[in-house]
Design a protein around this motif. Structure first.
Motif, PDB file in Angstrom:
ATOM      1  N   SER A 128       0.825  -1.201   0.000  1.00  0.00           N
ATOM      2  CA  SER A 128       0.000   0.000   0.000  1.00  0.00           C
ATOM      3  C   SER A 128       0.863   1.256   0.000  1.00  0.00           C
ATOM      4  CB  SER A 128      -0.943  -0.003   1.202  1.00  0.00           C
ATOM      5  OG  SER A 128      -0.200   0.079   2.398  1.00  0.00           O
ATOM      6  N   GLU A 129       2.008   1.213   0.691  1.00  0.00           N
ATOM      7  CA  GLU A 129       2.905   2.370   0.692  1.00  0.00           C
ATOM      8  C   GLU A 129       3.500   2.599  -0.696  1.00  0.00           C
ATOM      9  OE1 GLU A 129       5.758   1.744   3.751  1.00  0.00           O
ATOM     10  OE2 GLU A 129       4.340   2.131   5.363  1.00  0.00           O
ATOM     11  N   VAL A 130       3.832   1.486  -1.378  1.00  0.00           N
ATOM     12  CA  VAL A 130       4.382   1.612  -2.729  1.00  0.00           C
ATOM     13  C   VAL A 130       3.330   2.187  -3.667  1.00  0.00           C
ATOM     14  CG1 VAL A 130       5.200   0.272  -4.709  1.00  0.00           C
ATOM     15  CG2 VAL A 130       6.121  -0.189  -2.458  1.00  0.00           C
ATOM     16  N   LEU A 131       2.070   1.703  -3.556  1.00  0.00           N
ATOM     17  CA  LEU A 131       1.003   2.225  -4.408  1.00  0.00           C
ATOM     18  C   LEU A 131       0.786   3.713  -4.167  1.00  0.00           C
ATOM     19  CD1 LEU A 131      -1.891  -0.383  -4.607  1.00  0.00           C
ATOM     20  CD2 LEU A 131      -0.494   0.515  -6.444  1.00  0.00           C
ATOM     21  N   TRP A 132       0.922   4.146  -2.930  1.00  0.00           N
ATOM     22  CA  TRP A 132       0.703   5.557  -2.623  1.00  0.00           C
ATOM     23  C   TRP A 132       1.751   6.435  -3.290  1.00  0.00           C
ATOM     24  CZ3 TRP A 132      -2.847   8.716  -1.614  1.00  0.00           C
ATOM     25  CH2 TRP A 132      -2.587   9.967  -1.101  1.00  0.00           C
ATOM     26  N   ARG A 133       2.943   5.882  -3.505  1.00  0.00           N
ATOM     27  CA  ARG A 133       4.003   6.678  -4.135  1.00  0.00           C
ATOM     28  C   ARG A 133       3.841   6.781  -5.645  1.00  0.00           C
ATOM     29  NH1 ARG A 133       8.474   3.934  -0.546  1.00  0.00           N
ATOM     30  NH2 ARG A 133       8.390   5.309   1.238  1.00  0.00           N
ATOM     31  N   VAL A 134       3.041   5.909  -6.245  1.00  0.00           N
ATOM     32  CA  VAL A 134       2.871   5.901  -7.704  1.00  0.00           C
ATOM     33  C   VAL A 134       2.026   7.103  -8.110  1.00  0.00           C
ATOM     34  CG1 VAL A 134       1.882   4.647  -9.662  1.00  0.00           C
ATOM     35  CG2 VAL A 134       3.080   3.402  -7.855  1.00  0.00           C
ATOM     36  N   ILE A 135       2.544   7.880  -9.052  1.00  0.00           N
ATOM     37  CA  ILE A 135       1.807   9.042  -9.554  1.00  0.00           C
ATOM     38  C   ILE A 135       1.495   8.799 -11.027  1.00  0.00           C
ATOM     39  CG2 ILE A 135       1.918  11.508 -10.053  1.00  0.00           C
ATOM     40  CD1 ILE A 135       3.718  11.778  -7.597  1.00  0.00           C
ATOM     41  N   THR A 136       0.222   8.892 -11.370  1.00  0.00           N
ATOM     42  CA  THR A 136      -0.240   8.668 -12.743  1.00  0.00           C
ATOM     43  C   THR A 136      -0.700  10.003 -13.315  1.00  0.00           C
ATOM     44  OG1 THR A 136      -0.977   6.473 -12.087  1.00  0.00           O
ATOM     45  CG2 THR A 136      -1.806   7.317 -14.176  1.00  0.00           C
ATOM     46  N   THR A 137      -0.231  10.305 -14.520  1.00  0.00           N
ATOM     47  CA  THR A 137      -0.599  11.567 -15.176  1.00  0.00           C
ATOM     48  C   THR A 137      -1.198  11.268 -16.542  1.00  0.00           C
ATOM     49  OG1 THR A 137       1.263  12.662 -14.084  1.00  0.00           O
ATOM     50  CG2 THR A 137       0.276  13.806 -15.945  1.00  0.00           C
ATOM     51  N   TRP A 138      -2.341  11.864 -16.805  1.00  0.00           N
ATOM     52  CA  TRP A 138      -2.980  11.763 -18.120  1.00  0.00           C
ATOM     53  C   TRP A 138      -3.318  13.156 -18.605  1.00  0.00           C
ATOM     54  CZ3 TRP A 138      -6.064   8.022 -14.893  1.00  0.00           C
ATOM     55  CH2 TRP A 138      -5.597   6.719 -15.038  1.00  0.00           C
ATOM     56  N   ARG A 139      -3.258  13.333 -19.901  1.00  0.00           N
ATOM     57  CA  ARG A 139      -3.673  14.593 -20.523  1.00  0.00           C
ATOM     58  C   ARG A 139      -4.980  14.349 -21.277  1.00  0.00           C
ATOM     59  NH1 ARG A 139       0.322  18.062 -19.702  1.00  0.00           N
ATOM     60  NH2 ARG A 139       2.421  17.270 -19.499  1.00  0.00           N
ATOM     61  N   GLY A 140      -5.743  15.394 -21.470  1.00  0.00           N
ATOM     62  CA  GLY A 140      -6.999  15.268 -22.200  1.00  0.00           C
ATOM     63  C   GLY A 140      -8.185  14.975 -21.297  1.00  0.00           C
TER      64      GLY A 140
END
Length: 201
Positions: A128-140
């Motif tokens: 869960s700590e690793v998932l919290w560090r993941v940042i996802t970016t989308w445009r549009g």
């Protein structure tokens, strides 16, 4: 009698002048760094979505579908999330937030169904700590969709982290796409014009 000149003696006129090569580092220090034009990015900042805690496996599936369809990732993510939201509104998809003893907010992914203080292994905590560090970016992403997602995840809505909400919506939408209940049809987008040869009509 004239004095003989020594063959080892050199006169200043006979020394060849060698031009020193230009100092490359000096020219780099003097030159101003090129500034990128960020005008387009500033204008479209509201269409950029940044979420923390989204399952990276689902993001990779979105990326793979976008590559197959030759469309931007943000458009695929948007279509899948919008489909899942419409299904949720029609009652075809259920989001059941449950209390999370480790946080103030609820969770869509409880570790156990029995909720009085479940024991947690070190592995699940690290995940869960690793998932919290993941940042996802989308445009549009339109601002309206971002506001709708924020409102649904807020204290007045499901009271869950927005990353969990996006993960749940993506998981459902990708299943729908896999079962052919969601169709994504790419359309050719005309972005530029070309000149026709003179005289042709």
């Amino acid at each position: 009698m004239t004095k003989r000149r020594s063959p080892f003696e050199t006169s200043p006129e006979s020394i060849p002048v060698v031009a020193a090569p230009p100092d490359l580092y000096e020219s780099l220090r003097v030159a101003e760094p090129r500034k990128r034009n960020r005008h387009w990015e500033k204008q479209h900042q509201s269409h950029k979505a940044v979420y923390r805690g989204v399952d990276p496996k689902l993001s990779l599936q979105v990326k793979s579908i976008a590559g197959d369809l030759c469309v931007p990732e943000g458009e695929v993510a948007r279509a899948i999330i919008e489909h899942a939201l419409r299904c949720y509104e029609r009652g075809e998809f259920d989001l059941n937030p449950r209390p999370n003893p480790y946080r103030l907010r609820m969770t869509l992914f409880p570790t156990h169904d029995s909720l009085p203080m479940p024991t947690r292994s070190k592995g699940s905590k690290q995940k869960s700590e690793v998932l919290w560090r993941v940042i996802t970016t989308w445009r549009g992403f339109p601002p309206e969709l971002k506001r709708e997602l924020s409102a649904l995840a807020s204290d007045d809505g499901l009271n869950v982290p927005v990353g969990e909400l996006i993960t749940a919506l993506l998981r459902f939408g990708l299943k729908e796409y896999g079962h052919k209940r969601l169709t994504l049809t790419p359309m050719q987008k005309r972005t530029s014009f070309t000149l026709s040869p003179e005289g042709t009509k």
